[in-house]
Design a protein around this motif. Structure first.
Motif, PDB file in Angstrom:
ATOM      1  N   TRP A  59      43.468  39.551  32.040  1.00 21.48           N
ATOM      2  CA  TRP A  59      42.682  38.396  32.450  1.00 21.48           C
ATOM      3  C   TRP A  59      42.438  38.364  33.950  1.00 21.48           C
ATOM      4  CZ3 TRP A  59      40.377  34.931  29.227  1.00 21.48           C
ATOM      5  CH2 TRP A  59      40.798  34.886  27.894  1.00 21.48           C
ATOM      6  N   THR A  60      42.989  39.318  34.669  1.00 16.86           N
ATOM      7  CA  THR A  60      42.885  39.318  36.128  1.00 16.86           C
ATOM      8  C   THR A  60      42.565  40.724  36.609  1.00 16.86           C
ATOM      9  OG1 THR A  60      45.281  39.681  36.319  1.00 16.86           O
ATOM     10  CG2 THR A  60      44.506  37.395  36.432  1.00 16.86           C
ATOM     11  N   GLU A  61      42.218  40.832  37.898  1.00 19.28           N
ATOM     12  CA  GLU A  61      41.902  42.128  38.480  1.00 19.28           C
ATOM     13  C   GLU A  61      42.273  42.153  39.949  1.00 19.28           C
ATOM     14  OE1 GLU A  61      37.689  42.801  38.375  1.00 19.28           O
ATOM     15  OE2 GLU A  61      37.234  41.148  39.754  1.00 19.28           O
ATOM     16  N   ILE A  62      42.463  43.360  40.466  1.00 16.17           N
ATOM     17  CA  ILE A  62      42.497  43.558  41.918  1.00 16.17           C
ATOM     18  C   ILE A  62      41.180  44.211  42.301  1.00 16.17           C
ATOM     19  CG2 ILE A  62      45.005  43.697  42.010  1.00 16.17           C
ATOM     20  CD1 ILE A  62      43.129  46.845  42.687  1.00 16.17           C
ATOM     21  N   ARG A  63      40.826  44.157  43.585  1.00 12.17           N
ATOM     22  CA  ARG A  63      39.513  44.643  43.996  1.00 12.17           C
ATOM     23  C   ARG A  63      39.635  45.716  45.073  1.00 12.17           C
ATOM     24  NH1 ARG A  63      36.572  38.637  44.023  1.00 12.17           N
ATOM     25  NH2 ARG A  63      36.698  38.364  41.754  1.00 12.17           N
ATOM     26  N   ARG A  64      38.745  46.689  44.969  1.00 11.78           N
ATOM     27  CA  ARG A  64      38.755  47.821  45.891  1.00 11.78           C
ATOM     28  C   ARG A  64      38.656  47.367  47.352  1.00 11.78           C
ATOM     29  NH1 ARG A  64      36.644  53.280  46.838  1.00 11.78           N
ATOM     30  NH2 ARG A  64      36.587  53.839  44.628  1.00 11.78           N
ATOM     31  N   GLU A  65      37.841  46.327  47.617  1.00 16.68           N
ATOM     32  CA  GLU A  65      37.627  45.907  49.004  1.00 16.68           C
ATOM     33  C   GLU A  65      38.870  45.319  49.649  1.00 16.68           C
ATOM     34  OE1 GLU A  65      35.430  42.777  46.381  1.00 16.68           O
ATOM     35  OE2 GLU A  65      35.782  44.964  46.391  1.00 16.68           O
TER      36      GLU A  65
END
Length: 317
Positions: free
Chosen positions: A194-200
């Motif tokens: 349900w969640t994510e981390i982001r490349r930026e």
């Protein structure tokens, strides 16, 4: 060589039926060899299923591996029989003076909570810090990967508008990485979060490299050499029916959930799912174990020592 696991662990019969070589403790003590010590901090609700999934992938290695099952010290498992936990798991505080060639931390059903609200977060922080002095190589999966990059690098996680759920195509961004040796240019991996981390949010100067990524579900695998860690944000360890059972559970609970994408033939949940990631799961774990074997100190007391470990940190290409 086989995987060494406790004599009566339920996974034994499952793995033997699949043709995985299992070395029982009573036989292992007769062999004059130092096996690789792999610790598994299992945070998943169905611990028996997860330990079998991990043991299956580790047991495919030609090396002898000793798998130790570990739990959070003061957290009571609600979905696994107490007898099983007492028989096969040791609390982390009991093993914190030991050293491991490899250490795996699984996902956990707490990803929608702020890290600081998780009732075992303080111990998780201690585990992460301990891993830098007592573990040679780390593999963090799903929530544990998000927690590790938050703890070490301050990277936040973000809520998704809908659950990322299904089997998604990922791109191999670092074919020269030893961890992706033998991988196709693109490959499928199960996703359930349900969640994510982001490349930026990846901080510059920390040496972190994105190894695999999906156009639909984002970052999948990070190499974090300064922490001697791989961070896998998806569930490469899942077996064929894991997503189907998650879907059935959510449907039974009247949760708002879509059919997992690209999983059932023609997205029809009445048809048996197709496993299109098994080979790459074995490749990833095999490559990780091979890197451990090639680089871990022969003297186990030197595992985690700064002089021994710093000399092995690779500079990303």
């Amino acid at each position: 060589m086989p995987i060494k696991i406790p004599d009566h662990l339920p996974a034994c019969s499952t793995l033997e039926a699949e043709g995985v070589m299992v070395l029982r403790e009573t036989d292992a003590v007769r062999q004059d060899i130092r096996p690789l010590r792999i610790g598994l901090l299992n945070l998943m609700p169905n611990k028996i299923r997860t330990e079998t999934q991990i043991a299956r992938l580790i047991g495919a290695s030609p090396l002898q591996v000793e798998l130790s099952l570990i739990r959070i010290t003061n957290h009571v498992a609600r979905n696994t029989p107490t007898e099983h936990m007492i028989s096969f798991y040791r609390p982390w505080e009991e093993v914190q003076n030991e050293r491991f060639d490899g250490f795996i931390i699984t996902g956990a059903p707490v990803e929608r909570m702020p890290f600081e609200d998780v009732n075992y977060w303080d111990e998780m922080r201690r585990v992460f810090d301990w891993s830098q002095t007592h573990v040679h190589r780390n593999l963090n999966i799903c929530w544990a990967a998000q927690a590790a990059v938050y703890h070490f690098h301050g990277m936040p996680k973000y809520d998704l508008s809908a659950k990322a759920f299904g089997v998604f195509r990922h791109h191999n961004l670092a074919p020269a990485s030893p961890y992706l040796r033998g991988f196709s240019d693109d490959f499928s991996i199960p996703v359930s979060r349900w969640t994510e981390i982001r490349r930026e949010d990846i901080p510059s100067g920390h040496g972190i490299r994105v190894l695999a990524e999906s156009e639909e579900t984002g970052v999948c695998l990070l190499d974090d050499p300064k922490r001697r860690a791989l961070h896998m944000f998806n569930h490469v360890e899942y077996d064929s029916t894991s997503l189907a059972e998650e879907y059935a559970r959510d449907v039974a609970a009247n949760s708002e959930i879509l059919v997992p994408r690209n999983y059932f033939p023609h997205d029809d949940p009445h048809r048996p799912p197709e496993n299109r990631w098994r080979s790459h799961a074995h490749l990833l774990f095999g490559n990780w174990i091979n890197e451990i074997y090639q680089t871990t100190p022969f003297d186990a007391t030197q595992i985690g020592s700064r002089s021994a470990e710093d000399s092995l940190i690779e500079t990303p290409a």
